[in-house]
Write an enzyme that holds these catalytic residues in place. Structure first.
Site, PDB file in Angstrom:
ATOM      1  N   ALA A  29       0.812  -1.331   0.075  1.00 25.13           N
ATOM      2  CA  ALA A  29       0.005  -0.039  -0.104  1.00 25.13           C
ATOM      3  C   ALA A  29       0.695   1.274  -0.183  1.00 25.13           C
ATOM      4  O   ALA A  29       0.516   2.402  -0.657  1.00 25.13           O
ATOM      5  CB  ALA A  29      -0.872  -0.113   0.963  1.00 25.13           C
ATOM      6  N   GLY A  32       1.968   1.409  -3.435  1.00 22.71           N
ATOM      7  CA  GLY A  32       0.801   1.780  -4.366  1.00 22.71           C
ATOM      8  C   GLY A  32       0.262   3.227  -4.035  1.00 22.71           C
ATOM      9  O   GLY A  32      -0.372   3.600  -5.058  1.00 22.71           O
ATOM     10  N   ASP A  33       0.270   3.726  -3.145  1.00 23.64           N
ATOM     11  CA  ASP A  33      -0.085   5.010  -3.026  1.00 23.64           C
ATOM     12  C   ASP A  33       0.531   6.034  -3.713  1.00 23.64           C
ATOM     13  O   ASP A  33      -0.002   6.888  -4.408  1.00 23.64           O
ATOM     14  CB  ASP A  33      -0.106   5.556  -1.380  1.00 23.64           C
ATOM     15  CG  ASP A  33      -0.265   6.909  -1.089  1.00 23.64           C
ATOM     16  OD1 ASP A  33      -1.442   7.460  -1.484  1.00 23.64           O
ATOM     17  OD2 ASP A  33       0.410   7.604  -0.418  1.00 23.64           O
ATOM     18  N   GLY A  34       1.861   5.874  -3.909  1.00 19.84           N
ATOM     19  CA  GLY A  34       2.669   6.736  -4.521  1.00 19.84           C
ATOM     20  C   GLY A  34       2.306   6.632  -6.100  1.00 19.84           C
ATOM     21  O   GLY A  34       2.186   7.510  -6.878  1.00 19.84           O
TER      22      GLY A  34
END
EC number: 3.1.26.-
Length: 140
Positions: A29, A32-34
């Site tokens: 995550a 994945g956020d970036g």
């Protein structure tokens, strides 16, 4: 979206040497956020030149946990079994931090979506990320 984003993401990922399933859901995550943010900003920029404040507001609407939770539900039935498992692992991960501007359910669903994006990124499946995000954006 432009294929240039794929070239950039593929060229910088040296993580492919590791199997994505060896990372914790929260580590997935995190990356994945970036990656999701980069796709969102590219999506907003592709709409045309506008003041930066407007771009920021448009991006913020797509990056917030509520929007990611909606995207989670929109794409859930479009995923492979493997992708669905990653999505659920991310959703069920227990984070130490509490959400500031979302309820815990939205926050967990957003984490699941980010974990899926992180997983696909590490696996080098940039086209699949783009496909999932574009489908979700069209449906939002």
């Amino acid at each position: 979206m432009n294929t240039n984003i794929n070239e950039v993401l593929n060229s910088v990922t040296k993580l492919n040497a590791h199997k994505a399933n060896t990372y914790s859901p929260l580590a997935l995550a995190y990356i994945g956020d970036g990656v999701y943010e980069l796709f969102v900003r590219t999506h907003v920029l592709a709409k045309g030149n506008m003041p930066v404040n407007k771009m920021h507001k448009a991006s913020r609407e797509l990056v917030r946990a509520g929007a990611q939770a909606k995207l989670y539900h929109l794409v859930e039935d479009k995923l492979t079994e493997e992708e669905l498992q990653v999505l659920k692992r991310g959703r069920n991960a227990k984070s130490i931090s509490a959400p500031k501007n979302a309820d815990i359910t939205e926050y967990r669903h957003a984490t699941g979506l980010e974990a899926l994006i992180g997983y696909l990124y590490i696996e080098g499946k940039i086209d699949r990320i783009q496909e999932i995000i574009e489908y979700g954006f069209q449906s939002l």
